[in-house]
Scaffold this motif. Structure first.
Motif, PDB file in Angstrom:
ATOM      1  N   GLU A  81       0.828  -1.247  -0.006  1.00 24.64           N
ATOM      2  CA  GLU A  81       0.025  -0.034  -0.076  1.00 24.64           C
ATOM      3  C   GLU A  81       0.678   1.495   0.082  1.00 24.64           C
ATOM      4  O   GLU A  81       1.801   1.328   0.614  1.00 24.64           O
ATOM      5  CB  GLU A  81      -0.918   0.042   1.162  1.00 24.64           C
ATOM      6  CG  GLU A  81      -1.997  -1.059   1.140  1.00 24.64           C
ATOM      7  CD  GLU A  81      -2.825  -0.872   2.472  1.00 24.64           C
ATOM      8  OE1 GLU A  81      -2.842  -0.097   3.117  1.00 24.64           O
ATOM      9  OE2 GLU A  81      -3.720  -1.818   2.611  1.00 24.64           O
ATOM     10  N   LYS A  82       0.343   2.285  -0.530  1.00 23.69           N
ATOM     11  CA  LYS A  82       1.003   3.534  -0.634  1.00 23.69           C
ATOM     12  C   LYS A  82       1.173   4.149   0.800  1.00 23.69           C
ATOM     13  O   LYS A  82       0.481   4.161   1.908  1.00 23.69           O
ATOM     14  CB  LYS A  82       0.009   4.579  -1.450  1.00 23.69           C
ATOM     15  CG  LYS A  82       0.587   6.085  -1.396  1.00 23.69           C
ATOM     16  CD  LYS A  82      -0.154   6.871  -2.223  1.00 23.69           C
ATOM     17  CE  LYS A  82       0.143   8.306  -2.624  1.00 23.69           C
ATOM     18  NZ  LYS A  82      -0.615   9.173  -3.250  1.00 23.69           N
ATOM     19  N   ILE A  83       2.292   4.962   0.860  1.00 27.81           N
ATOM     20  CA  ILE A  83       2.763   5.588   1.905  1.00 27.81           C
ATOM     21  C   ILE A  83       3.323   7.013   1.509  1.00 27.81           C
ATOM     22  O   ILE A  83       4.018   7.125   0.764  1.00 27.81           O
ATOM     23  CB  ILE A  83       4.005   4.797   2.752  1.00 27.81           C
ATOM     24  CG1 ILE A  83       4.357   5.765   4.226  1.00 27.81           C
ATOM     25  CG2 ILE A  83       5.161   4.650   1.987  1.00 27.81           C
ATOM     26  CD1 ILE A  83       5.212   5.012   4.964  1.00 27.81           C
ATOM     27  N   ILE A  88       4.293   1.959  -4.750  1.00 23.43           N
ATOM     28  CA  ILE A  88       5.010   0.828  -5.422  1.00 23.43           C
ATOM     29  C   ILE A  88       4.258   0.828  -6.638  1.00 23.43           C
ATOM     30  O   ILE A  88       2.862   0.594  -6.785  1.00 23.43           O
ATOM     31  CB  ILE A  88       4.946  -0.453  -4.564  1.00 23.43           C
ATOM     32  CG1 ILE A  88       5.509  -0.514  -3.432  1.00 23.43           C
ATOM     33  CG2 ILE A  88       5.678  -1.465  -5.518  1.00 23.43           C
ATOM     34  CD1 ILE A  88       5.399  -1.517  -2.435  1.00 23.43           C
ATOM     35  N   THR A  89       4.841   0.862  -8.001  1.00 23.17           N
ATOM     36  CA  THR A  89       4.105   0.599  -9.089  1.00 23.17           C
ATOM     37  C   THR A  89       3.310  -0.729  -9.262  1.00 23.17           C
ATOM     38  O   THR A  89       4.197  -1.804  -8.716  1.00 23.17           O
ATOM     39  CB  THR A  89       5.047   0.676 -10.336  1.00 23.17           C
ATOM     40  OG1 THR A  89       6.205  -0.182 -10.298  1.00 23.17           O
ATOM     41  CG2 THR A  89       5.635   2.062 -10.307  1.00 23.17           C
ATOM     42  N   GLN A 103      14.592  -5.314  -0.541  1.00 22.03           N
ATOM     43  CA  GLN A 103      15.323  -4.363  -1.373  1.00 22.03           C
ATOM     44  C   GLN A 103      14.771  -3.638  -2.489  1.00 22.03           C
ATOM     45  O   GLN A 103      15.027  -2.423  -2.872  1.00 22.03           O
ATOM     46  CB  GLN A 103      16.447  -5.411  -1.940  1.00 22.03           C
ATOM     47  CG  GLN A 103      17.811  -4.390  -2.658  1.00 22.03           C
ATOM     48  CD  GLN A 103      18.877  -4.914  -3.166  1.00 22.03           C
ATOM     49  OE1 GLN A 103      18.981  -6.150  -2.773  1.00 22.03           O
ATOM     50  NE2 GLN A 103      19.813  -4.471  -3.808  1.00 22.03           N
ATOM     51  N   ILE A 104      13.779  -4.288  -3.253  1.00 20.61           N
ATOM     52  CA  ILE A 104      13.364  -3.789  -4.135  1.00 20.61           C
ATOM     53  C   ILE A 104      12.509  -2.519  -3.829  1.00 20.61           C
ATOM     54  O   ILE A 104      12.576  -1.427  -4.219  1.00 20.61           O
ATOM     55  CB  ILE A 104      12.362  -4.635  -5.137  1.00 20.61           C
ATOM     56  CG1 ILE A 104      13.111  -5.693  -5.777  1.00 20.61           C
ATOM     57  CG2 ILE A 104      11.431  -4.005  -6.008  1.00 20.61           C
ATOM     58  CD1 ILE A 104      12.448  -6.928  -6.291  1.00 20.61           C
ATOM     59  N   ILE A 105      11.860  -2.979  -2.590  1.00 15.80           N
ATOM     60  CA  ILE A 105      10.771  -1.297  -2.076  1.00 15.80           C
ATOM     61  C   ILE A 105      11.669  -0.371  -1.709  1.00 15.80           C
ATOM     62  O   ILE A 105      11.528   0.650  -1.993  1.00 15.80           O
ATOM     63  CB  ILE A 105       9.904  -2.130  -1.149  1.00 15.80           C
ATOM     64  CG1 ILE A 105       8.950  -3.091  -1.704  1.00 15.80           C
ATOM     65  CG2 ILE A 105       9.191  -1.015  -0.357  1.00 15.80           C
ATOM     66  CD1 ILE A 105       7.848  -3.566  -0.704  1.00 15.80           C
ATOM     67  N   LEU A 106      12.904  -0.851  -0.847  1.00 20.64           N
ATOM     68  CA  LEU A 106      13.716   0.179  -0.497  1.00 20.64           C
ATOM     69  C   LEU A 106      14.412   0.933  -1.718  1.00 20.64           C
ATOM     70  O   LEU A 106      14.399   2.237  -1.326  1.00 20.64           O
ATOM     71  CB  LEU A 106      14.927  -0.529   0.262  1.00 20.64           C
ATOM     72  CG  LEU A 106      14.626  -1.101   1.778  1.00 20.64           C
ATOM     73  CD1 LEU A 106      15.639  -1.880   2.429  1.00 20.64           C
ATOM     74  CD2 LEU A 106      14.107   0.025   2.938  1.00 20.64           C
ATOM     75  N   ALA A 111      14.794   6.045  -4.441  1.00 22.40           N
ATOM     76  CA  ALA A 111      14.812   6.685  -5.597  1.00 22.40           C
ATOM     77  C   ALA A 111      13.693   7.837  -5.797  1.00 22.40           C
ATOM     78  O   ALA A 111      13.953   8.869  -6.113  1.00 22.40           O
ATOM     79  CB  ALA A 111      14.777   5.756  -6.856  1.00 22.40           C
ATOM     80  N   HIS A 112      12.494   7.573  -4.779  1.00 26.55           N
ATOM     81  CA  HIS A 112      11.548   8.410  -5.149  1.00 26.55           C
ATOM     82  C   HIS A 112      11.820   9.622  -4.423  1.00 26.55           C
ATOM     83  O   HIS A 112      11.428  10.882  -4.636  1.00 26.55           O
ATOM     84  CB  HIS A 112      10.293   7.897  -4.534  1.00 26.55           C
ATOM     85  CG  HIS A 112       9.364   8.494  -4.424  1.00 26.55           C
ATOM     86  ND1 HIS A 112       8.132   8.804  -5.161  1.00 26.55           N
ATOM     87  CD2 HIS A 112       8.546   9.295  -3.301  1.00 26.55           C
ATOM     88  CE1 HIS A 112       7.461   9.781  -4.942  1.00 26.55           C
ATOM     89  NE2 HIS A 112       7.442   9.923  -3.654  1.00 26.55           N
ATOM     90  N   HIS A 113      12.775   9.304  -3.257  1.00 27.52           N
ATOM     91  CA  HIS A 113      13.065  10.437  -2.436  1.00 27.52           C
ATOM     92  C   HIS A 113      14.594  11.134  -2.771  1.00 27.52           C
ATOM     93  O   HIS A 113      15.021  11.820  -1.687  1.00 27.52           O
ATOM     94  CB  HIS A 113      12.916  10.141  -0.869  1.00 27.52           C
ATOM     95  CG  HIS A 113      11.440   9.898  -0.528  1.00 27.52           C
ATOM     96  ND1 HIS A 113      10.672  11.053  -0.296  1.00 27.52           N
ATOM     97  CD2 HIS A 113      10.925   8.887  -0.285  1.00 27.52           C
ATOM     98  CE1 HIS A 113       9.449  10.414   0.170  1.00 27.52           C
ATOM     99  NE2 HIS A 113       9.556   8.978   0.151  1.00 27.52           N
TER     100      HIS A 113
END
Length: 245
Positions: A81-83, A88-89, A103-106, A111-113
C-alpha cells in the motif's frame, strides 16, 4: 547463564566516537560499553547520517544490522500500500525477483526521495511495509521480554522472563515463559495474572505447547495497537511480580 558479548564494527565505533565527541583514548571495550547504552535508533541514525544524500538499501541494511543485530533482508513484505507520496508501481513483481523483496521496495522508495531520507523516515517506512516498529523493538531491550519475529530473534537476553513469538506474517502470536523464568520461579506456565490479561485480549491456552496463542481471524497481520496491548500486559505483570528477578 553465559551472555554473548555485544560487538560493533570499527566503522560504527569511529562514527560514534566522532559524533559523540568521545575521548580518543578510550579502549575498544569502553567504546563498546558506551554504544551498548545508547538508543539503537541513535546508532542507526548516526550510521545513516554518514551517507547523507546518497542513502542506499545496503546502507539501511547495514545500519539496522549494526544497531539492532538482525537482518532486514530476511523480513517479508506485508503490504504494498501507498505511504505518503510514495506508491509501489503495480507492475512490480516481488515474487520472481532476483533481489530480496525488501531491497526492491527500499530501492524504489529511496529513488522516489532522491536518496535523501532521515532515520525517522526510514523507520516509518519499515514499519509500514514490513510491520517492524524499530522504536518499539528498541524499547523492549529494557523490559525482560525476548522477541522472536520474522524468523529471527530481534530482542533476546539470557535474563529475559517471557517470549513474544510472532509468525512470519505477524498473523499469529504466542507468549511463553523462558527457561530462565521457569528456573527462577519454579513455574511451568506463565503466571495466572498474565494468563487472565492475555485471555482478555483473545489469547487461548495451548497446553500441548505450554503457550498462550492468538491468531488473527481476519487472516491479516495483527495491528500495532494489538501488539502494544500484548506488550503492555506482559510488562505490567513483570513489573508487579518479578522486579527483583
Amino acid at each position: 547463564m553465559k551472555v554473548a558479548l555485544i560487538t560493533y564494527s570499527h566503522e560504527i565505533q569511529d562514527i560514534i566516537k566522532h559524533s559523540h565527541q568521545l575521548d580518543p583514548c578510550l579502549s575498544e571495550a569502553e567504546v563498546t560499553d558506551y554504544i551498548s547504552k545508547l538508543a539503537k535508533t541513535d546508532v542507526m541514525d548516526r550510521y545513516i547520517d554518514q551517507y547523507r544524500n546518497k542513502v542506499t538499501s545496503s546502507v539501511i541494511y547495514e545500519a539496522i544490522a549494526q544497531a539492532f543485530k538482525f537482518r532486514l533482508e530476511r523480513v517479508p513484505v506485508l503490504t504494498k500500500e501507498k505511504i505518503g507520496t510514495f506508491e509501489i508501481t503495480p507492475s512490480t513483481d516481488l515474487e520472481t525477483c532476483n533481489s530480496f523483496p525488501s531491497q526492491i521496495i527500499l530501492d524504489l522508495y529511496l529513488a522516489h526521495h532522491h536518496h535523501r531520507v532521515t532515520g525517522d523516515e526510514i523507520r516509518t517506512m519499515i514499519n509500514h511495509y514490513f510491520g517492524m516498529n524499530l522504536v518499539g523493538i528498541d524499547g523492549l531491550g529494557k523490559t525482560k521480554i525476548s522477541l522472536y519475529s520474522k524468523g529471527q530473534w530481534l530482542v533476546k537476553d539470557a535474563n529475559d522472563l517471557f517470549v513474544i513469538h510472532t509468525g512470519t506474517k505477524d498473523i499469529d502470536v504466542k507468549i511463553y515463559g523462558t527457561n530462565y523464568f521457569k528456573e527462577r520461579t519454579g513455574l511451568k506456565n506463565i503466571p495466572t495474572e498474565l494468563q487472565q490479561s492475555l485471555a482478555n485480549l483473545g489469547y487461548r491456552h495451548n497446553p500441548q505447547e505450554g503457550v498462550f496463542y492468538f491468531s488473527n481471524p481476519s487472516g491479516f497481520s495483527v495491528s500495532d495497537a494489538f501488539k502494544g496491548k500484548t506488550i503492555d500486559a506482559v510488562i505490567e505483570v513483570t513489573n508487579a511480580l518479578y522486579q527483583s528477578i
